[in-house]
Design a protein around this motif. Structure first.
Motif, PDB file in Angstrom:
ATOM      1  N   GLN A  10      34.642  21.705  18.332  1.00  0.00           N
ATOM      2  CA  GLN A  10      33.900  23.071  18.040  1.00  0.00           C
ATOM      3  C   GLN A  10      34.604  23.818  16.948  1.00  0.00           C
ATOM      4  OE1 GLN A  10      35.449  25.933  20.983  1.00  0.00           O
ATOM      5  NE2 GLN A  10      33.417  26.444  21.726  1.00  0.00           N
ATOM      6  N   HIS A  14      32.511  25.491  14.029  1.00  0.00           N
ATOM      7  CA  HIS A  14      32.518  26.869  13.501  1.00  0.00           C
ATOM      8  C   HIS A  14      32.653  27.046  12.084  1.00  0.00           C
ATOM      9  CE1 HIS A  14      33.115  27.710  18.150  1.00  0.00           C
ATOM     10  NE2 HIS A  14      31.808  27.642  17.914  1.00  0.00           N
ATOM     11  N   HIS A  44      25.035  22.446  16.926  1.00  0.00           N
ATOM     12  CA  HIS A  44      26.162  23.067  17.413  1.00  0.00           C
ATOM     13  C   HIS A  44      25.959  23.540  18.963  1.00  0.00           C
ATOM     14  CE1 HIS A  44      30.061  24.710  18.101  1.00  0.00           C
ATOM     15  NE2 HIS A  44      29.461  26.183  18.166  1.00  0.00           N
ATOM     16  N   GLU A  48      27.332  22.514  22.510  1.00  0.00           N
ATOM     17  CA  GLU A  48      28.132  23.074  23.378  1.00  0.00           C
ATOM     18  C   GLU A  48      27.387  22.832  24.894  1.00  0.00           C
ATOM     19  OE1 GLU A  48      28.938  27.081  22.284  1.00  0.00           O
ATOM     20  OE2 GLU A  48      30.385  26.399  20.878  1.00  0.00           O
ATOM     21  N   HIS A 103      30.827  36.026  19.142  1.00  0.00           N
ATOM     22  CA  HIS A 103      30.626  35.062  19.977  1.00  0.00           C
ATOM     23  C   HIS A 103      31.718  33.994  20.234  1.00  0.00           C
ATOM     24  CE1 HIS A 103      27.942  32.341  22.365  1.00  0.00           C
ATOM     25  NE2 HIS A 103      28.365  31.182  21.476  1.00  0.00           N
ATOM     26  N   ASP A 108      32.787  31.746  23.809  1.00  0.00           N
ATOM     27  CA  ASP A 108      33.106  30.374  23.160  1.00  0.00           C
ATOM     28  C   ASP A 108      34.674  30.268  23.596  1.00  0.00           C
ATOM     29  OD1 ASP A 108      30.762  29.491  22.374  1.00  0.00           O
ATOM     30  OD2 ASP A 108      31.129  29.355  20.032  1.00  0.00           O
TER      31      ASP A 108
HETATM   32 FE   LIG Z   1      30.112  27.834  19.269  1.00  0.00          FE
END
Ligand SMILES: [Fe+2]
Ligand SMILES: [Fe+2]
Length: 121
Positions: A10, A14, A44, A48, A103, A108
């Motif tokens: 993750q 990012h 992405h 998630e 976010h 997240d």
């Molecule tokens: Fe994310």
């Protein structure tokens, strides 16, 4: 299983999103950066979301709604990109960076903690 303080995939994704958002403000980058960013963001978000569904994450619906908002913004930008000059690209880049930062440090983070406490990493 070893617990790490962050979800590696993750975090890496990012970083790449931030790099693409940075590239977007340079006119020399070419307009295909909008498509590249939208494609990368899509993969992405989908990753998630697949974890959220697999793990029964309690805030899935809310989180997907937030992703959808970003998808809509990006799609609109991808269509309009030919109209963008340097200044517009700069302000779009700033807007996306702020959105993504909020976010990442908001929902997240919540999702990351949830995954780290599960057996999935
Ligand atoms: Fe994310
Ligand atoms: Fe997310």
């Amino acid at each position: 299983m070893r617990k790490t303080s962050e979800l590696i995939w993750q975090d890496t994704q990012h970083q790449i999103l931030f790099e693409l958002i940075d590239q977007l403000k340079t006119v020399e980058t070419g307009l295909d950066i909008f498509t590249k960013l939208a494609d990368y963001a899509e993969s992405h978000f989908s990753l998630e979301e697949s974890y959220m569904l697999k793990l029964n994450y309690p805030r899935t619906e809310e989180h997907i709604r937030a992703h959808n908002k970003f998808r809509e913004e990006l799609n609109a930008m991808t269509l309009d990109q030919h109209k963008f000059d340097e200044q517009v690209r700069e302000s779009i880049s700033l807007f996306l960076r702020e959105w993504l930062t909020r976010h990442i440090f908001g929902i997240d983070k919540d999702f990351e903690a949830f995954v780290l406490n599960s057996d999935y990493k």
